[in-house]
Every structure is written in C-alpha cells, then in structure tokens.
Design a protein around this motif. Sequence first.
Motif, mmCIF file in Angstrom:
data_model
loop_
_atom_site.group_PDB
_atom_site.id
_atom_site.type_symbol
_atom_site.label_atom_id
_atom_site.label_comp_id
_atom_site.label_asym_id
_atom_site.label_seq_id
_atom_site.Cartn_x
_atom_site.Cartn_y
_atom_site.Cartn_z
ATOM 1 N N VAL A 170 5.438 -21.344 5.340
ATOM 2 C CA VAL A 170 4.417 -20.618 4.593
ATOM 3 C C VAL A 170 5.060 -19.457 3.839
ATOM 4 N N PRO A 171 4.765 -19.305 2.549
ATOM 5 C CA PRO A 171 5.308 -18.160 1.796
ATOM 6 C C PRO A 171 4.897 -16.843 2.434
ATOM 7 N N PRO A 172 5.722 -15.822 2.330
ATOM 8 C CA PRO A 172 5.380 -14.521 2.920
ATOM 9 C C PRO A 172 4.155 -13.918 2.252
ATOM 10 N N PRO A 173 3.353 -13.168 2.994
ATOM 11 C CA PRO A 173 2.153 -12.554 2.403
ATOM 12 C C PRO A 173 2.515 -11.492 1.373
ATOM 13 N N THR A 174 1.557 -11.177 0.525
ATOM 14 C CA THR A 174 1.769 -10.164 -0.493
ATOM 15 C C THR A 174 1.914 -8.790 0.145
ATOM 16 N N GLN A 175 2.945 -8.063 -0.240
ATOM 17 C CA GLN A 175 3.196 -6.727 0.296
ATOM 18 C C GLN A 175 2.470 -5.675 -0.545
ATOM 19 N N GLY A 176 2.297 -4.499 0.051
ATOM 20 C CA GLY A 176 1.590 -3.423 -0.632
ATOM 21 C C GLY A 176 2.258 -2.997 -1.924
ATOM 22 N N TRP A 177 3.602 -2.941 -1.911
ATOM 23 C CA TRP A 177 4.311 -2.505 -3.115
ATOM 24 C C TRP A 177 4.118 -3.486 -4.264
ATOM 25 N N GLN A 178 3.832 -4.763 -3.928
ATOM 26 C CA GLN A 178 3.626 -5.739 -4.988
ATOM 27 C C GLN A 178 2.325 -5.481 -5.739
ATOM 28 N N SER A 182 1.964 -4.651 -9.588
ATOM 29 C CA SER A 182 1.024 -5.420 -10.406
ATOM 30 C C SER A 182 0.216 -4.495 -11.322
ATOM 31 N N VAL A 183 -0.271 -3.395 -10.766
ATOM 32 C CA VAL A 183 -1.041 -2.432 -11.570
ATOM 33 C C VAL A 183 -0.149 -1.802 -12.637
ATOM 34 N N PHE A 184 1.069 -1.467 -12.260
ATOM 35 C CA PHE A 184 2.004 -0.855 -13.207
ATOM 36 C C PHE A 184 2.303 -1.794 -14.374
ATOM 37 N N LEU A 185 2.561 -3.063 -14.073
ATOM 38 C CA LEU A 185 2.860 -4.035 -15.125
ATOM 39 C C LEU A 185 1.644 -4.289 -16.012
ATOM 40 N N LEU A 186 0.456 -4.262 -15.419
ATOM 41 C CA LEU A 186 -0.754 -4.421 -16.232
ATOM 42 C C LEU A 186 -0.872 -3.277 -17.225
ATOM 43 N N GLY A 187 -0.521 -2.061 -16.787
ATOM 44 C CA GLY A 187 -0.533 -0.923 -17.701
ATOM 45 C C GLY A 187 0.464 -1.096 -18.827
ATOM 46 N N LEU A 188 1.678 -1.573 -18.492
ATOM 47 C CA LEU A 188 2.684 -1.810 -19.528
ATOM 48 C C LEU A 188 2.229 -2.899 -20.503
ATOM 49 N N ALA A 189 1.618 -3.948 -19.958
ATOM 50 C CA ALA A 189 1.142 -5.031 -20.824
ATOM 51 C C ALA A 189 0.033 -4.544 -21.745
ATOM 52 N N VAL A 268 -6.857 -21.928 -0.705
ATOM 53 C CA VAL A 268 -5.491 -21.556 -1.076
ATOM 54 C C VAL A 268 -5.489 -20.126 -1.599
ATOM 55 N N ALA A 269 -4.591 -19.305 -1.062
ATOM 56 C CA ALA A 269 -4.485 -17.908 -1.481
ATOM 57 C C ALA A 269 -3.441 -17.774 -2.586
ATOM 58 N N ILE A 270 -3.704 -16.884 -3.522
ATOM 59 C CA ILE A 270 -2.798 -16.609 -4.633
ATOM 60 C C ILE A 270 -2.306 -15.172 -4.506
ATOM 61 N N GLY A 271 -1.017 -14.963 -4.759
ATOM 62 C CA GLY A 271 -0.419 -13.645 -4.622
ATOM 63 C C GLY A 271 -0.808 -12.697 -5.744
ATOM 64 N N ALA A 272 -0.218 -11.520 -5.713
ATOM 65 C CA ALA A 272 -0.527 -10.485 -6.705
ATOM 66 C C ALA A 272 -0.156 -10.955 -8.109
ATOM 67 N N PRO A 273 -0.978 -10.618 -9.109
ATOM 68 C CA PRO A 273 -0.674 -11.015 -10.492
ATOM 69 C C PRO A 273 0.284 -10.027 -11.144
ATOM 70 N N PHE A 274 1.342 -10.556 -11.728
ATOM 71 C CA PHE A 274 2.305 -9.714 -12.440
ATOM 72 C C PHE A 274 2.197 -10.034 -13.933
ATOM 73 N N THR A 275 1.543 -9.148 -14.685
ATOM 74 C CA THR A 275 1.373 -9.331 -16.128
ATOM 75 C C THR A 275 2.654 -8.939 -16.836
#
Length: 498
Positions: A170-178, A182-189, A268-275
């Motif tokens: 099983v893939p590792p769960p999403t970590q807090g820093w991710q 994700s929020v930071f990259l959304l701001g850059l996008a 099925v769970a999906i991890g954090a979105p990286f824009t």
Amino acid sequence: TTTTTTTTSEKGAAEAGDGDDVQAVLNRIAERAREIGSEDSELSDTERKEGKERLREEFDTVLNMIRDDAKVSTQDVRVFRDKVFNQSTFWITGSEANEDIEGGHVFRGNLRGDRKEVFASVSAKTKEIFDDKFAVFLVEQRDIDDAFSPRGPEEEPRVAFLVVPRERAVPPPTQGWQYVASVFLLGLASVSAIQLGVVAQSAKVPREVLVFFSNPDNFASDVPLPDVVANFDPISLIAGALPIAGGVLAAQITGDITRRVVGSSKGVAIGAPFTLPNAQLGTFGILTRTKTLVDNRADYFDIHAAAWVASFGVSLGLFIYGLLVSVGADPSDIESYIPTPAVLFRSSLLLGTISSALLPATATASAASASAGASLVFVHPAFIAGWCGLTTCALTGLPVGSLDGGKAVGAAWGQAALAATSLFSYLGLGLGFLGSSLSLPYGLLVIFTSRTPERVIRDTVSPPDGDSRSTLTGFIVVFSILTLLPAALSGSGGDFGL
C-alpha cells in the motif's frame, strides 16, 4: 562456555515459540534486565553473564519476529499452499521470493477456473486467514520472469500470484507537509495563470511602454518617466487576466475533484494535489498519487480517465465558446477581445486547423507577415483559456508513466502497450516534435515526477470489459498527438502557449 551458550540459545528459541508475540517477549526482556541490573540481586557473576547472553537471544527473537511481519515467511508460504490455493482454483508448480518487491513471494502454477473467479476466491481466503496482513496481486509471468516465453496471441496469458505484506504494497499515506506544499503550489499556479493572462494582453500595452521597460537602464531612480508610461494603468491588464486565469485553473480543479469523487465511489483514496505552475499555459496540470490499492484495471481506468475527461470537457467548452464569440469580432472593442498574433495559432495542428476554419485571419495570414506581427486576430479571453486548457490536457494525455494518458493506456491496453507508446512519447518530446517550446520543460518534469507507472492494481491481467474504455484511450492518445504537433514545422510557440 560454548555449551552454556548453545543451551541458552536453544532454550530461548524454545521459549519464543508458537503463541508468543512481540509484546510478550519484550515484557520478558524487561523483567530479565531488571533482575540482572538490580543491586539487591543475589545472582552470581556466572549467572549474570548467562543472563546477559539470554537477553541477546531475546532481542534476536524480537528482531526475527518483526522481520517476519514484513515478509512472507516459510510458515506463511505453507499456509498459502495448503489452505489458500487448491486443485480447483490454482495448481501450484513452484514458488520463490520476489526480487522486485522486498518481502514478496511469487506463486507460479496453472489456473483451474475462470481467472476473475479464481482471483476473487484467493483474495477472499487470504483475507479470511490472514486478515489484512498480505495483499494479493494477479500478474502475468512475463512481468516477473525475464526468461518467460509468452503464449500465442489467441491464448490466455500465463499468470502468477504475487503475495506482498500489505505495509509494503500500500502506498504511504499523505503527510502533513504534502498538504502544505499543495497549497503553496496552488498559489504559484494561480500567479502563473494570472501572468499568462497579462502576457496574452501584451498587444494592448502601448508600444512606448514596452520599449521603456525593455531597457534595463530605465529602472534607475533618476530616469524620468515619459507621460505615456506615467499615465499607463496596469490594473486593467490584471483585471483582464482574471477570466483567463480562472478558466485555466477551473479546468484542472474540475478534473481533480472528479478524480476524487469517482475514486471515493470505488473506495480508492487519492493523495494531495500538486498543481504544477507554468508561465506559458498557466499550469502543467495537477499531479496526484493513488493512495490505496485498486481491485482491477477497469476501476483504475475509470478513476483517472474521468479526471482527464472532466478537464477536457471544461477546456473544450471554453474553447468553443470563445471561438464562436470571436467570429466577426469588432477590433474596436478592445475591452472584450484580445489582439493575438496569427503566428501563435501555428503551434497546434488540431487546434490551429479548427481555428482557421472559423477565424479566416489565422488561415490567410502569411507566415512572413504573422512572424513580423503584422497580422493580428481578435479573440475572446475564453478562447485563450480553452486553448491553454486543451494543450495542458494534451500534455497530461500523453501515454507516459503515471500521467493520465499513461494510466489510461496501461489500464486499457496493458503494460506492454504503455512501454511501447512511452518510448515514442519520449522521442517526440526529446526531439521537439510534440509541444514545440513546451517539450523540454515538460519532458524534464515527466522524467522527475511521472516516468514510473503506479503499482496499485491488484488484478493487472484481466482487461476491462467491452470496447468503450479502449476507444476512449485511443481518442486521448490521438487528440494529444494531433494537438501537440505543430501546424508547420517552421512555426514557433508563443509566450502563452498558443
């Protein structure tokens, strides 16, 4: 001393036999350590020495027990052979440790029933006996055996069962820093999307302003500002950029939401979105990872193809609306339409051809006049947002690794087809045939983030039922190629991806 040590080792092994768990052994170690370390203890030096040796044996026992939990042990293999597999489901001809996934074990043999029914039976029995200790995968033998000779094209593929400890499968769960990233990259996008909208309106900026700011010497504090520059208001450019930025981001966010909704419906769970920000298109799309195992290829296809289709639908709607509104645009209405150099339409064979059919200026402008900036086409902001959105969909639709196109091809056509199409995609990006000026940055991005397919499908052998998924996959691949091919090899991409 040798005899004492051997006896102690055998005694420790015997005490740590069946029925003991890690906690019981740890409690025994703690009690023995307190006894040895107590000043009031009446133990002799010899007994203390033997006690320390016994502690070492207990620690070894704990380590072995922990290691056994992270692999398929000999006892587990015996249980699989005797209780999980049988003559009516899967006749085992051999088994060995898997070299690709640490702790895994491969069971080879012959199917004695319908492939899907056998897999369901084996999965149910594994769950019943081992609970959630192991994950079972159905794979083709050629995927795990380099020396395997494949059967004929009309014959059923020879399969094997791969058993892996669930913690490794099983893939590792999403970590807090991710999530923070994700929020930071959304701001850059968001910033890059607004930048796209501003650059798209560069033809609205007075020539004197462009010339002034193109000279670095003019940024000195003692240089007086010409009246045209001093009276220029950039707020109107930013306000005009918002519809373009909003359309570009809306297309990608819609796709990400769709992915999560469809994934949730299938458990099925999906991890954090990286824009992923990009100045030419606003964004290169949203990078996500599947965080739970998926039962079959059909479910995996539905989750990720639905996301691509959703983004494509929003982008196509913006493109068609903007194109229709742009037909017969009044050049004097500078607030509603954006003057765009006709040469920018040459970067896409498919989108450029469609645009030429409805916007004659893009078709009749000569390459020389367009390159010189003499030919301008007035288009609606929705047209630019749709064009950039469709170009992003074409990039994410390429059949490579864990891109949406790669996921669709791997699920619908199989890993062999994905390997072949990935090779041609890499060649197209590397040689600049696909994506023009976008090929190098996007190719590097794919290599570093998405070149490896996800390994989360439990039944990798059984293809999806029907032809609809295969047909949709073909559409995604063909659309991506035709969109990224330039209309003319001599044409060049513009500053905002057109």
